[in-house]
Design a protein around this motif. Structure first.
Motif, PDB file in Angstrom:
ATOM      1  N   ARG A  85       0.823  -1.232   0.000  1.00 14.52           N
ATOM      2  CA  ARG A  85       0.000   0.000   0.000  1.00 14.52           C
ATOM      3  C   ARG A  85       0.846   1.266   0.000  1.00 14.52           C
ATOM      4  NH1 ARG A  85      -2.515  -1.758   5.790  1.00 14.52           N
ATOM      5  NH2 ARG A  85      -0.637  -1.592   7.067  1.00 14.52           N
ATOM      6  N   THR A  86       2.049   1.214   0.577  1.00 12.34           N
ATOM      7  CA  THR A  86       2.876   2.432   0.571  1.00 12.34           C
ATOM      8  C   THR A  86       3.240   2.786  -0.873  1.00 12.34           C
ATOM      9  OG1 THR A  86       4.973   1.243   0.813  1.00 12.34           O
ATOM     10  CG2 THR A  86       3.855   1.885   2.838  1.00 12.34           C
ATOM     11  N   PRO A 102       8.531  -2.504   8.139  1.00  9.93           N
ATOM     12  CA  PRO A 102       9.597  -3.414   8.530  1.00  9.93           C
ATOM     13  C   PRO A 102      10.239  -4.152   7.353  1.00  9.93           C
ATOM     14  CG  PRO A 102       7.458  -4.441   8.878  1.00  9.93           C
ATOM     15  CD  PRO A 102       7.199  -3.034   8.439  1.00  9.93           C
TER      16      PRO A 102
HETATM   17  C1  NCD Z   1       4.188  -0.375   5.883  1.00 10.28           C
HETATM   18  C2  NCD Z   1       2.722  -0.730   6.024  1.00 10.28           C
HETATM   19  O1  NCD Z   1       2.227  -0.977   7.124  1.00 10.28           O
HETATM   20  O2  NCD Z   1       2.073  -0.721   4.998  1.00 10.28           O
HETATM   21  N1  NCD Z   1       4.819  -0.088   7.073  1.00 10.28           N
HETATM   22  C3  NCD Z   1       4.748   1.141   7.620  1.00 10.28           C
HETATM   23  O3  NCD Z   1       3.709   1.703   7.824  1.00 10.28           O
HETATM   24  N2  NCD Z   1       5.912   1.734   7.937  1.00 10.28           N
HETATM   25  C4  NCD Z   1       4.926  -1.340   5.046  1.00 10.28           C
HETATM   26  C5  NCD Z   1       4.852  -2.793   5.365  1.00 10.28           C
HETATM   27  O4  NCD Z   1       4.202  -3.227   6.306  1.00 10.28           O
HETATM   28  O5  NCD Z   1       5.492  -3.550   4.621  1.00 10.28           O
END
Ligand code: NCD
Length: 383
Positions: free
Chosen positions: A169-170, A271
């Motif tokens: 999602r990022t 992570p």
């Molecule tokens: C991300 C997420 O939760 O989408 N982490 C975050 O927010 N830093 C990335 C992931 O979990 O891989």
């Protein structure tokens, strides 16, 4: 943008912010950088509710630090099993309560479109801290801020996005922000984990983005200015066997990096599992921990702006571009009925939510779910 422009608004999708609004967030973040380790009074007495239906370390803690350093407080849950969700309460009803108790809501949920539902039922601003495999706008802003700081300008940078681009999602939020800032995108994923078609369509049609898609990082790496690595999103696969078939399919190590530019930035939302070798941490180009450190000032900026607590901020406003945002969007006609075929869509599980679609193309007709954005032909939706 006048600083007050964002007051009372939601940050559900990265599309909610125009380029100049994002620049305003970054100017405020620059200021916040100087005060992340002490208390201030910008949001004195304000309460943030953090509703986390999925695991989190950085996102929840940094939001809580942000409101605390701004002089407010955080309440909420880090585990939905300990909330009334376990008794069968819906998102809408939980959010109604958080709306009564607090001044701003931060929600993370496994269902795509959950934050949009939250924004609908809350009067206070809602921040999407991740809705399933859909979006994670604040995480995108943190990465974009870090890139802009390091490179000066984002326009025409060649940004490689590596990994699980289907469920990450990022990546879905960041690719749109980068496109809006004029970057070129090189999408590199194992076969089967490519970015969703709705995203590719949007990047091309809305921003005219220069996109290359491939499956081999060793080929793509030499031209990149930024390499944004993501983990394979184990929790989104239908089965463990399916996840295992992708596990370990790419690893960023020193050998691979020998082929990269001297000043290529190596980034990761964290992570990390095994996709970046620990030996890379010593590499000058590895900036993922610095990126994570930026989460506090950027989230302080977002919170202060959405809460409208800006009177005493010593920040110069930016000139507004005329880009529509979700909050100011001209209402688009929607079509009700049918059923979204994305198993993670919020419209499948919340009893009061009716499936709803935008018509995003006339000829041949194509529809897009208003919650998760997955695209369908009329035949697929069987009206
Ligand atoms: C991300 C997420 O939760 O989408 N982490 C975050 O927010 N830093 C990335 C992931 O979990 O891989």
């Amino acid at each position: 943008v006048v600083l007050k422009n964002l007051a009372g608004r939601d940050l559900v999708s990265i599309e909610d912010l125009s380029v100049s609004e994002i620049q305003t967030v970054f100017s405020v973040a620059d200021y916040m950088k100087g005060i992340t380790k002490r208390s201030s009074e910008f949001c004195e007495g304000k309460i943030m509710a953090t509703l986390f239906y999925e695991p989190s370390t950085r996102t929840r803690l940094s939001h809580e630090v942000a409101i605390t350093r701004l002089g407010g407080h955080a309440i909420g849950f880090a585990n939905a099993r300990k909330s009334s969700t376990s008794k069968g309460e819906t998102i809408a009803d939980t959010v109604r309560m958080a709306d009564i108790y607090s001044d701003i809501i931060v929600i993370r949920h496994p269902r795509e479109g959950a934050a949009m539902i939250a924004a609908e039922f809350a009067n206070v601003p809602v921040i999407n801290a991740g809705d399933g495999a859909h979006e994670h706008p604040t995480q995108a802003l943190i990465a974009l801020y870090t890139i802009q700081k390091k490179k000066g300008n984002v326009k025409d940078l060649k940004v490689g996005m590596l990994g699980d681009l289907k469920f990450g999602r990022t990546v879905h939020s960041l690719s749109q922000a980068l496109a809006n800032f004029g970057a070129k995108l090189i999408l590199i994923s194992p076969k089967g984990l490519e970015a969703p078609t709705y995203l590719i369509h949007k990047l091309k049609s809305k921003f005219g983005t220069d996109i290359t898609q491939n499956h081999l990082i060793s080929k793509a790496i030499k031209n990149l200015d930024v390499l944004y690595v993501t983990r394979i999103q184990r929790e989104r696969f239908a089965s463990e066997a399916e996840y295992l078939s992708f596990k370990g399919s790419y690893v960023v190590n020193q050998r691979l990096l020998r082929g990269a530019k001297e000043d290529m930035l190596i980034m990761h939302p964290l992570p990390r599992v095994n996709e970046i070798d620990y030996s890379v941490d010593k590499d000058r180009r590895a900036i993922y921990f610095e990126q994570a450190a930026n989460s506090v000032p950027v989230r302080m900026a977002i919170v202060v702006l959405l809460l409208g607590s800006v009177e005493r901020l010593p920040i110069k406003p930016h000139v507004e571009h005329k880009l529509p945002t979700r909050n100011q969007k001209i209402p688009k006609k929607t079509y009700k009925g049918g059923k979204c075929l994305n198993p993670r869509c919020v419209s499948l599980c919340e009893p009061y939510v009716e499936p709803e679609f935008y018509k995003i193309r006339e000829d041949p007709p194509l529809f897009s779910c208003i919650y998760c954005e997955h695209e369908y032909t009329p035949e697929q939706l069987t009206w």
